[in-house]
Design a protein around this motif. Structure first.
Motif, PDB file in Angstrom:
ATOM      1  N   ARG A   1       0.835  -1.215   0.000  1.00 59.92           N
ATOM      2  CA  ARG A   1       0.000   0.000   0.000  1.00 59.92           C
ATOM      3  C   ARG A   1       0.867   1.261   0.000  1.00 59.92           C
ATOM      4  NH1 ARG A   1      -2.903  -2.822   4.045  1.00 59.92           N
ATOM      5  NH2 ARG A   1      -2.160  -1.333   5.629  1.00 59.92           N
ATOM      6  N   LEU A   2       1.966   1.238   0.746  1.00 60.91           N
ATOM      7  CA  LEU A   2       2.876   2.384   0.757  1.00 60.91           C
ATOM      8  C   LEU A   2       3.459   2.631  -0.630  1.00 60.91           C
ATOM      9  CD1 LEU A   2       4.877   1.856   4.094  1.00 60.91           C
ATOM     10  CD2 LEU A   2       3.140   3.592   3.627  1.00 60.91           C
ATOM     11  N   LEU A   3       3.808   1.584  -1.340  1.00 65.43           N
ATOM     12  CA  LEU A   3       4.370   1.730  -2.681  1.00 65.43           C
ATOM     13  C   LEU A   3       3.358   2.347  -3.640  1.00 65.43           C
ATOM     14  CD1 LEU A   3       6.327  -1.634  -3.024  1.00 65.43           C
ATOM     15  CD2 LEU A   3       7.329   0.650  -3.142  1.00 65.43           C
ATOM     16  N   VAL A   4       2.106   1.901  -3.558  1.00 66.13           N
ATOM     17  CA  VAL A   4       1.068   2.418  -4.445  1.00 66.13           C
ATOM     18  C   VAL A   4       0.885   3.917  -4.233  1.00 66.13           C
ATOM     19  CG1 VAL A   4      -1.403   2.349  -4.951  1.00 66.13           C
ATOM     20  CG2 VAL A   4      -0.121   0.218  -4.670  1.00 66.13           C
ATOM     21  N   ARG A   5       0.977   4.362  -2.984  1.00 69.19           N
ATOM     22  CA  ARG A   5       0.731   5.773  -2.662  1.00 69.19           C
ATOM     23  C   ARG A   5       1.992   6.628  -2.659  1.00 69.19           C
ATOM     24  NH1 ARG A   5      -3.258   4.804   2.570  1.00 69.19           N
ATOM     25  NH2 ARG A   5      -4.856   3.599   1.471  1.00 69.19           N
ATOM     26  N   SER A   6       3.140   6.018  -2.892  1.00 68.58           N
ATOM     27  CA  SER A   6       4.414   6.723  -2.700  1.00 68.58           C
ATOM     28  C   SER A   6       4.736   7.750  -3.772  1.00 68.58           C
ATOM     29  CB  SER A   6       5.550   5.698  -2.630  1.00 68.58           C
ATOM     30  OG  SER A   6       5.696   5.032  -3.880  1.00 68.58           O
ATOM     31  N   GLY A   7       4.211   7.552  -4.988  1.00 71.56           N
ATOM     32  CA  GLY A   7       4.584   8.435  -6.096  1.00 71.56           C
ATOM     33  C   GLY A   7       5.812   7.966  -6.845  1.00 71.56           C
ATOM     34  N   THR A   8       6.404   6.828  -6.435  1.00 73.00           N
ATOM     35  CA  THR A   8       7.559   6.280  -7.148  1.00 73.00           C
ATOM     36  C   THR A   8       7.093   5.465  -8.349  1.00 73.00           C
ATOM     37  OG1 THR A   8       7.584   4.319  -5.718  1.00 73.00           O
ATOM     38  CG2 THR A   8       8.945   6.189  -5.048  1.00 73.00           C
ATOM     39  N   GLY A   9       7.963   5.363  -9.364  1.00 71.82           N
ATOM     40  CA  GLY A   9       7.599   4.682 -10.598  1.00 71.82           C
ATOM     41  C   GLY A   9       7.901   3.194 -10.565  1.00 71.82           C
ATOM     42  N   GLN A  10       7.729   2.566 -11.718  1.00 72.30           N
ATOM     43  CA  GLN A  10       7.874   1.121 -11.843  1.00 72.30           C
ATOM     44  C   GLN A  10       9.255   0.695 -12.327  1.00 72.30           C
ATOM     45  OE1 GLN A  10       5.716  -1.088 -10.889  1.00 72.30           O
ATOM     46  NE2 GLN A  10       4.003   0.267 -10.413  1.00 72.30           N
ATOM     47  N   SER A  11      10.216   1.604 -12.284  1.00 77.30           N
ATOM     48  CA  SER A  11      11.562   1.244 -12.734  1.00 77.30           C
ATOM     49  C   SER A  11      12.579   2.083 -11.977  1.00 77.30           C
ATOM     50  CB  SER A  11      11.697   1.464 -14.245  1.00 77.30           C
ATOM     51  OG  SER A  11      12.962   1.036 -14.704  1.00 77.30           O
ATOM     52  N   THR A  12      12.689   1.814 -10.683  1.00 76.67           N
ATOM     53  CA  THR A  12      13.630   2.545  -9.834  1.00 76.67           C
ATOM     54  C   THR A  12      14.718   1.596  -9.338  1.00 76.67           C
ATOM     55  OG1 THR A  12      12.108   2.189  -7.984  1.00 76.67           O
ATOM     56  CG2 THR A  12      11.988   4.319  -9.113  1.00 76.67           C
ATOM     57  N   ALA A  13      15.829   2.160  -8.885  1.00 72.62           N
ATOM     58  CA  ALA A  13      17.049   1.373  -8.663  1.00 72.62           C
ATOM     59  C   ALA A  13      17.212   0.905  -7.222  1.00 72.62           C
ATOM     60  CB  ALA A  13      18.270   2.193  -9.070  1.00 72.62           C
ATOM     61  N   TRP A  14      17.518  -0.374  -7.096  1.00 72.08           N
ATOM     62  CA  TRP A  14      17.933  -0.980  -5.838  1.00 72.08           C
ATOM     63  C   TRP A  14      19.319  -1.583  -6.036  1.00 72.08           C
ATOM     64  CZ3 TRP A  14      15.336  -2.198  -1.031  1.00 72.08           C
ATOM     65  CH2 TRP A  14      14.110  -1.539  -0.878  1.00 72.08           C
ATOM     66  N   PRO A  15      20.118  -1.706  -4.975  1.00 67.31           N
ATOM     67  CA  PRO A  15      21.486  -2.231  -5.146  1.00 67.31           C
ATOM     68  C   PRO A  15      21.487  -3.697  -5.550  1.00 67.31           C
ATOM     69  CG  PRO A  15      20.951  -1.984  -2.817  1.00 67.31           C
ATOM     70  CD  PRO A  15      19.836  -1.341  -3.578  1.00 67.31           C
ATOM     71  N   PRO A  16      22.488  -4.110  -6.315  1.00 69.62           N
ATOM     72  CA  PRO A  16      22.525  -5.494  -6.806  1.00 69.62           C
ATOM     73  C   PRO A  16      22.605  -6.526  -5.688  1.00 69.62           C
ATOM     74  CG  PRO A  16      24.598  -4.358  -7.250  1.00 69.62           C
ATOM     75  CD  PRO A  16      23.623  -3.318  -6.804  1.00 69.62           C
ATOM     76  N   GLY A  17      23.157  -6.140  -4.534  1.00 74.71           N
ATOM     77  CA  GLY A  17      23.242  -7.080  -3.433  1.00 74.71           C
ATOM     78  C   GLY A  17      21.887  -7.508  -2.907  1.00 74.71           C
TER      79      GLY A  17
ATOM     80  N   HIS B   1      12.878  18.678  -1.992  1.00 72.85           N
ATOM     81  CA  HIS B   1      13.330  17.311  -1.739  1.00 72.85           C
ATOM     82  C   HIS B   1      12.209  16.306  -1.989  1.00 72.85           C
ATOM     83  CE1 HIS B   1      14.836  13.734   0.079  1.00 72.85           C
ATOM     84  NE2 HIS B   1      14.048  13.811   1.139  1.00 72.85           N
ATOM     85  N   ALA B   2      12.502  15.310  -2.825  1.00 70.94           N
ATOM     86  CA  ALA B   2      11.505  14.300  -3.194  1.00 70.94           C
ATOM     87  C   ALA B   2      11.407  13.259  -2.079  1.00 70.94           C
ATOM     88  CB  ALA B   2      11.885  13.643  -4.523  1.00 70.94           C
ATOM     89  N   GLY B   3      10.966  13.697  -0.905  1.00 70.59           N
ATOM     90  CA  GLY B   3      10.866  12.804   0.236  1.00 70.59           C
ATOM     91  C   GLY B   3       9.631  11.932   0.229  1.00 70.59           C
ATOM     92  N   GLY B   4       8.725  12.207  -0.686  1.00 68.58           N
ATOM     93  CA  GLY B   4       7.480  11.449  -0.764  1.00 68.58           C
ATOM     94  C   GLY B   4       6.391  12.320  -1.354  1.00 68.58           C
ATOM     95  N   ARG B   5       5.336  11.674  -1.824  1.00 66.61           N
ATOM     96  CA  ARG B   5       4.246  12.405  -2.464  1.00 66.61           C
ATOM     97  C   ARG B   5       3.603  13.397  -1.501  1.00 66.61           C
ATOM     98  NH1 ARG B   5       0.303  11.630  -6.431  1.00 66.61           N
ATOM     99  NH2 ARG B   5      -0.859  13.586  -6.524  1.00 66.61           N
ATOM    100  N   ALA B   6       3.365  12.981  -0.236  1.00 65.99           N
ATOM    101  CA  ALA B   6       2.707  13.856   0.727  1.00 65.99           C
ATOM    102  C   ALA B   6       3.572  15.073   1.054  1.00 65.99           C
ATOM    103  CB  ALA B   6       2.379  13.083   2.003  1.00 65.99           C
ATOM    104  N   VAL B   7       4.903  14.907   1.080  1.00 64.78           N
ATOM    105  CA  VAL B   7       5.813  16.026   1.351  1.00 64.78           C
ATOM    106  C   VAL B   7       5.686  17.088   0.261  1.00 64.78           C
ATOM    107  CG1 VAL B   7       8.240  16.699   1.541  1.00 64.78           C
ATOM    108  CG2 VAL B   7       7.444  14.600   2.627  1.00 64.78           C
ATOM    109  N   ILE B   8       5.709  16.645  -0.988  1.00 67.74           N
ATOM    110  CA  ILE B   8       5.616  17.581  -2.115  1.00 67.74           C
ATOM    111  C   ILE B   8       4.257  18.263  -2.132  1.00 67.74           C
ATOM    112  CG2 ILE B   8       5.774  17.808  -4.623  1.00 67.74           C
ATOM    113  CD1 ILE B   8       7.557  15.277  -4.582  1.00 67.74           C
ATOM    114  N   ASP B   9       3.192  17.479  -1.907  1.00 67.50           N
ATOM    115  CA  ASP B   9       1.838  18.050  -1.889  1.00 67.50           C
ATOM    116  C   ASP B   9       1.704  19.113  -0.811  1.00 67.50           C
ATOM    117  OD1 ASP B   9       0.958  16.505  -3.968  1.00 67.50           O
ATOM    118  OD2 ASP B   9       0.045  14.964  -2.715  1.00 67.50           O
ATOM    119  N   GLY B  10       2.236  18.822   0.378  1.00 66.99           N
ATOM    120  CA  GLY B  10       2.115  19.761   1.493  1.00 66.99           C
ATOM    121  C   GLY B  10       2.828  21.066   1.226  1.00 66.99           C
ATOM    122  N   ILE B  11       4.055  21.006   0.696  1.00 67.23           N
ATOM    123  CA  ILE B  11       4.808  22.233   0.398  1.00 67.23           C
ATOM    124  C   ILE B  11       4.158  22.992  -0.744  1.00 67.23           C
ATOM    125  CG2 ILE B  11       7.034  23.102  -0.408  1.00 67.23           C
ATOM    126  CD1 ILE B  11       8.361  20.826   1.090  1.00 67.23           C
TER     127      ILE B  11
END
Length: 551
Positions: free
Chosen positions: A191-207, A471-481
């Motif tokens: 649920r957090l991912l759906v509401r986060s505003g992040t896309g479907q192709s973001t980077a995580w470390p290979p480890g 700062h892209a700290g999250g969708r709610a942060v951007i909306d609030g500012i």
């Protein structure tokens, strides 16, 4: 990197701004017409009043100074040549003997100046024109030394390879394969991912990504160092190349990484890799959260400005994800597993006035506000949960604390960037509130209740700032500012697109946003003379801001 196709265009908007649906939206942008950057045009007479002429003169003063020195030498040579020809009683003619004679006479003149200064000779050796030019150049040189500006020569951001990129479903699957999360926690993170505003192709470390291939997650110090080396070496090399600066020219190195601070330090790693000088001043900052990049820039600025002859600084901002995945089930800790992504940015700074003409931006102001209360200290806190699992806990007070810090920060930076008309309205609002408060105390309760309520005036920063990197700290942060500062969609577009394409890359996010403004944004194109404000938040709690002038 172009925006991805999965983002949907906002209905009713003429600008091609794509946003991600979210139940946490606080924005009121539907109320009223959609505006564009053209709605914020100001009459030229008012714009002239907003210009900081110190910065304008400072930008061109070095070139004028060089021209002035050449003019001074020309006046001296002209004076000497004229006197020689008058003494010889011959007409002006150009020959090798004449050049030699003039050169010797100029040398004798400077020797005479030295003797005059040492022996306090009273006679005047130069003409009034030469002496006046010399005085003007001394004043210009003093002004240049007093201004001592800091320039941004280049910056570069990390672009992860495709093998690092994962979708929301893959992220949930990675969490499942850690074999430590309950189904309730997995659903919560979904649920957090759906509401986060992040896309479907973001980077995580290979480890961590390698667990999708059936391999065990690598959380070792070696795996963490490999991530750091991949990210940092890439951005440092690109930034130095863009600035046309060799590693040996770097005088100051500042690296900020909040949660990964190995021994030897990340600074030592970079110095060793690129063969930097042994006398370089290096600083490794940790534990300062997402607001650390502008703190690093401020530190580099202070160190550079202490140098008598100027220098160059390299600032690196990143966050290492490999060792920092939370493996517990307390919801206050789970947000870090869904929002943060791999990323980094490197910036090359200089306070040498000879670099002013080739610089991209000029640093105008930096402001940092640090919360001092217990709530501010505890709202973003690295700790262990009840089962001993390490992670970063986010307090419910974070929105309140962040709001107070940002209010103080904007109050401090406002006088430097706002036009006088906006500052006057703020002062008038404060004066009215003071008068009403005094009247309420002196009048009776019945009479006082009839007095009007004067609200705080929120200044319109759009009148002094052309672009915002929030700062892209999250969708709610951007909306609030966006709501509190009354920004338009095109002002928050860089933050939303950075969150969509890269996720929350911690302290480096504001540089992905500046890159988007510089290379991709068409709804509010960047032009010379525009002012860009960067705003970020960090643990502790702190709010940092910086304003750059596009050159």
């Amino acid at each position: 990197m172009p925006p991805r196709a999965e983002s949907a265009t906002m209905e009713g908007s003429a600008a091609p701004l794509r946003r991600v649906d979210s139940d946490t939206s606080l924005s009121d942008s539907e109320n009223g017409p959609i505006k564009t950057y053209r709605d914020y045009r100001v009459r030229k007479s008012k714009l002239i009043g907003m210009i900081n002429w110190t910065h304008v003169i400072g930008t061109y003063a070095p070139q004028l100074f060089v021209v002035g020195i050449m003019a001074l030498l020309g006046l001296i040579v002209h004076q000497v040549a004229t006197e020689l020809f008058e003494q010889a009683g011959s007409e002006n003619c150009f020959s090798l003997n004449t050049v030699i004679a003039v050169a010797l006479a100029v040398k004798d003149l400077f020797v005479g100046v030295y003797e005059r200064l040492v022996l306090f000779r009273g006679e005047s050796l130069f003409s009034p024109a030469v002496e006046a030019t010399f005085v003007v150049l001394v004043v210009v040189g003093w002004l240049i030394r007093m201004d001592n500006p800091v320039y941004l020569l280049s910056f570069a951001t990390f672009k992860a390879p495709d093998s690092w990129k994962v979708s929301h479903e893959q992220i949930v699957e990675m969490m499942r394969r850690q074999e430590c999360f309950t189904e309730d926690s997995l659903e919560f993170m979904r649920r957090l991912l759906v509401r986060s505003g992040t896309g479907q192709s973001t980077a995580w470390p290979p480890g961590i990504v390698q667990c999708l291939k059936g391999m065990k997650t690598d959380r070792t110090i070696e795996g963490s160092r490999r991530e750091a080396e991949t990210v940092i070496f890439d951005i440092v090399e690109k930034a130095l190349k863009k600035a046309k600066v060799s590693p040996k020219e770097i005088d100051v190195l500042v690296i900020n990484c909040s949660l990964f601070s190995p021994t030897p330090s990340l600074c030592a790693m970079v110095i060793s890799k690129f063969g930097m000088r042994s006398d370089i001043q290096s600083y490794n900052l940790s534990g300062m959260g997402c607001g650390a990049s502008l703190i690093s820039v401020g530190l580099a600025k202070d160190v550079l400005q202490r140098s008598a002859f100027g220098g160059k600084a390299l600032v690196v901002s990143t966050e290492i994800i490999t060792p920092n995945l939370y493996h517990g089930n307390e919801r206050a800790f789970l947000l870090q597993n869904t929002l943060f992504r791999c990323g980094g940015a490197a910036m090359v700074l200089s306070n040498k006035w000879t670099d002013g003409r080739r610089a991209w931006y000029k640093l105008l102001h930096t402001v940092r506000v640090q919360g001092a209360g217990e709530d501010a200290y505890q709202c973003v806190f690295e700790a262990q949960d009840k089962d001993g699992k390490r992670g970063v806990r986010l307090s419910k007070e974070i929105v309140k604390v962040a709001g107070k810090c940002m209010e103080k920060n904007m109050t401090m930076i406002g006088p430097y960037v706002l036009p006088l008309t906006e500052q006057f309205k703020v002062v008038l609002s404060l004066l009215a509130r003071f008068v009403i408060k005094s009247l309420r105390k002196s009048l009776g309760e019945k009479t006082a209740s009839k007095l009007p309520v004067v609200k705080h005036y929120v200044p319109d920063f759009k009148r002094g700032i052309d672009h915002f990197c929030i700062h892209a700290g999250g969708r709610a942060v951007i909306d609030g500012i966006e709501k509190n500062m009354k920004l338009e969609l095109f002002h928050t577009e860089p933050s939303r697109m950075t969150l969509l394409n890269y996720g929350n890359t911690s302290s480096s996010s504001i540089w992905y946003e500046l890159e988007y403004i510089q290379e991709q944004q068409t709804t509010n194109p960047l032009k010379k003379g525009h002012r860009v404000m960067q705003v970020a938040f960090g643990s502790g709690f702190k709010c940092t801001s910086g304003v750059w002038l596009k050159l």
